[in-house]
Every structure is written in structure tokens, then in C-alpha cells.
Design a protein around this motif. Structure first.
Motif, mmCIF file in Angstrom:
data_model
loop_
_atom_site.group_PDB
_atom_site.id
_atom_site.type_symbol
_atom_site.label_atom_id
_atom_site.label_comp_id
_atom_site.label_asym_id
_atom_site.label_seq_id
_atom_site.Cartn_x
_atom_site.Cartn_y
_atom_site.Cartn_z
ATOM 1 N N MET A 215 37.881 73.645 30.227
ATOM 2 C CA MET A 215 37.680 75.088 30.165
ATOM 3 C C MET A 215 36.234 75.417 30.515
ATOM 4 S SD MET A 215 40.592 76.435 29.265
ATOM 5 C CE MET A 215 40.094 78.096 28.794
ATOM 6 N N GLY A 216 36.040 76.631 30.985
ATOM 7 C CA GLY A 216 34.686 77.050 31.318
ATOM 8 C C GLY A 216 34.459 78.513 30.993
ATOM 9 N N TRP A 217 33.209 78.844 30.816
ATOM 10 C CA TRP A 217 32.783 80.236 30.677
ATOM 11 C C TRP A 217 31.907 80.577 31.883
ATOM 12 C CZ3 TRP A 217 34.435 83.830 27.338
ATOM 13 C CH2 TRP A 217 35.070 83.418 26.161
ATOM 14 N N PHE A 218 32.184 81.713 32.484
ATOM 15 C CA PHE A 218 31.423 82.209 33.626
ATOM 16 C C PHE A 218 30.953 83.624 33.305
ATOM 17 C CE2 PHE A 218 32.420 79.045 36.938
ATOM 18 C CZ PHE A 218 33.406 78.332 36.285
ATOM 19 N N ARG B 183 29.272 85.344 40.750
ATOM 20 C CA ARG B 183 29.669 84.783 39.464
ATOM 21 C C ARG B 183 28.969 83.444 39.276
ATOM 22 N NH1 ARG B 183 35.841 84.489 39.108
ATOM 23 N NH2 ARG B 183 35.499 83.081 40.875
ATOM 24 N N GLU B 184 28.493 83.205 38.063
ATOM 25 C CA GLU B 184 27.815 81.950 37.783
ATOM 26 C C GLU B 184 28.418 81.271 36.564
ATOM 27 O OE1 GLU B 184 23.716 82.303 36.665
ATOM 28 O OE2 GLU B 184 24.087 83.900 35.214
ATOM 29 N N VAL B 185 28.411 79.970 36.602
ATOM 30 C CA VAL B 185 28.913 79.218 35.468
ATOM 31 C C VAL B 185 27.894 79.287 34.338
ATOM 32 C CG1 VAL B 185 27.927 77.040 36.253
ATOM 33 C CG2 VAL B 185 29.911 77.027 34.728
ATOM 34 N N VAL B 186 28.396 79.410 33.125
ATOM 35 C CA VAL B 186 27.548 79.410 31.940
ATOM 36 C C VAL B 186 27.664 78.068 31.218
ATOM 37 C CG1 VAL B 186 27.121 80.496 29.712
ATOM 38 C CG2 VAL B 186 27.772 81.904 31.676
ATOM 39 N N SER C 128 19.819 78.039 32.415
ATOM 40 C CA SER C 128 19.356 79.294 31.819
ATOM 41 C C SER C 128 19.835 79.496 30.378
ATOM 42 C CB SER C 128 19.816 80.475 32.674
ATOM 43 O OG SER C 128 21.228 80.496 32.776
ATOM 44 N N VAL C 129 20.846 78.730 29.962
ATOM 45 C CA VAL C 129 21.378 78.932 28.611
ATOM 46 C C VAL C 129 21.240 77.694 27.735
ATOM 47 C CG1 VAL C 129 23.022 80.602 29.529
ATOM 48 C CG2 VAL C 129 23.764 78.234 29.107
ATOM 49 N N TYR D 191 31.531 72.430 36.755
ATOM 50 C CA TYR D 191 30.842 73.709 36.857
ATOM 51 C C TYR D 191 31.193 74.428 38.153
ATOM 52 C CZ TYR D 191 27.697 70.815 39.687
ATOM 53 O OH TYR D 191 27.189 69.960 40.609
ATOM 54 N N VAL D 192 32.116 73.876 38.889
ATOM 55 C CA VAL D 192 32.499 74.448 40.181
ATOM 56 C C VAL D 192 33.608 75.470 39.990
ATOM 57 C CG1 VAL D 192 33.369 73.968 42.479
ATOM 58 C CG2 VAL D 192 31.864 72.316 41.332
ATOM 59 N N ALA D 193 33.366 76.702 40.379
ATOM 60 C CA ALA D 193 34.338 77.770 40.148
ATOM 61 C C ALA D 193 35.678 77.499 40.832
ATOM 62 C CB ALA D 193 33.774 79.101 40.624
ATOM 63 N N SER D 194 35.652 76.887 41.993
ATOM 64 C CA SER D 194 36.897 76.627 42.712
ATOM 65 C C SER D 194 37.775 75.583 42.022
ATOM 66 C CB SER D 194 36.601 76.181 44.145
ATOM 67 O OG SER D 194 35.839 74.991 44.133
ATOM 68 N N ALA D 195 37.226 74.899 41.046
ATOM 69 C CA ALA D 195 38.001 73.912 40.280
ATOM 70 C C ALA D 195 38.842 74.564 39.190
ATOM 71 C CB ALA D 195 37.071 72.876 39.659
ATOM 72 N N TYR D 196 38.652 75.857 39.019
ATOM 73 C CA TYR D 196 39.390 76.603 38.002
ATOM 74 C C TYR D 196 40.459 77.457 38.685
ATOM 75 C CZ TYR D 196 35.724 75.171 34.798
ATOM 76 O OH TYR D 196 34.868 74.421 34.039
ATOM 77 N N ASN D 197 41.651 77.450 38.121
ATOM 78 C CA ASN D 197 42.716 78.214 38.765
ATOM 79 C C ASN D 197 43.318 79.309 37.891
ATOM 80 O OD1 ASN D 197 43.806 76.251 37.109
ATOM 81 N ND2 ASN D 197 45.503 75.751 38.463
#
Length: 124
Positions: free
Chosen positions: A34-37, A45-48, A63-64, A106-112
Motif C-alpha cells: 500500500m502507498g500514500w500519495f 502527484r508524489e509518493v509520501v 520530505s517527510v 514508490y512508483v505510482a504506475s505500480a499501483y492499480n
């Protein structure tokens, strides 16, 4: 059908803390990372933060780091983002996402699958 629902956003002051939650349904939650963006108008959009399927591995944006903590409770199909020492630049719409696989990414394209997002506004 996979559904992701975020909650916990709001208006806070700089230096405050806030915890976001994201409950998932429609898939075996414990099988997927799971990820938070986050996203602000006019910016990409950036990964958090991200967490592996069993919670063993995590990733944080620079940054976090040291301020945010990602965790998950697979018995509740929920992933959390604890945010502390919030800054005005943390203001954004925060979305949770479910990955295609179990490893932290952390790659957005890895999330569906993506939630609708929740607004976090930090006033200075």
C-alpha cells in the motif's frame, strides 16, 4: 470490486499532528503493498510513503522522513499515515493506493487501485 476509502483529513495548524486512515475492501488486503500519495494543484502527484504487504518494509519520501509514519493493520484491512510536525507545504489531497504486488514501491504506475483522496490543509 476494490474500494479504498480515506478518512482523517482536515484543517490543522503548523506543528500539529494528524492521522489518515484508508480502509480497503474487495481484495485480500494482506497480499498487497500500500502507498500514500499527495497532490496539490499544478503539481504532479508524489509518493509520501509506502509499505509492503506484511508491513515489514517501508519507504518514505525525503520530505517527510522523521515526521510521517506509515503502518497497516491487516486484520482491519486498513493502512494508516501518522503525520506529525506538519508544515504548510504538507497541504495537499492525500490518496491511498493499492499496489499490483506485495513489495514496497514508490512508483505510482505500480499501483492499480486508488482512493478518492482526503484534503489536508496546514495553516501557518
Amino acid at each position: 470490486q476494490v474500494r479504498l476509502g480515506e478518512s482523517g483529513g482536515g484543517l490543522v495548524q503548523a506543528g500539529d499532528s494528524l492521522t489518515l486512515s484508508c480502509e480497503a475492501s474487495g481484495r485480500i488486503f494482506s497480499n498487497y503493498a500500500m502507498g500514500w500519495f499527495r497532490q496539490t494543484p499544478g503539481k504532479e502527484r508524489e509518493v509520501v510513503a509506502a509499505i509492503s504487504s506484511k508491513g515489514v518494509s517501508t519507504y518514505y519520501a525525503e520530505s517527510v522522513k522523521g515526521r510521517f509514519t506509515i503502518s497497516r493493520d491487516n486484520t482491519k484491512n486498513t493502512v494508516y499515515l501518522q503525520m506529525s510536525s506538519l508544515k504548510s507545504e504538507d497541504t495537499a489531497v492525500y490518496s491511498c493506493a493499492m499496489a499490483r504486488g506485495s513489495y514496497t514501491t514508490y512508483v505510482a504506475s505500480a499501483y492499480n487501485y486508488w482512493g478518492q483522496g482526503t484534503q489536508v490543509t496546514v495553516s501557518s
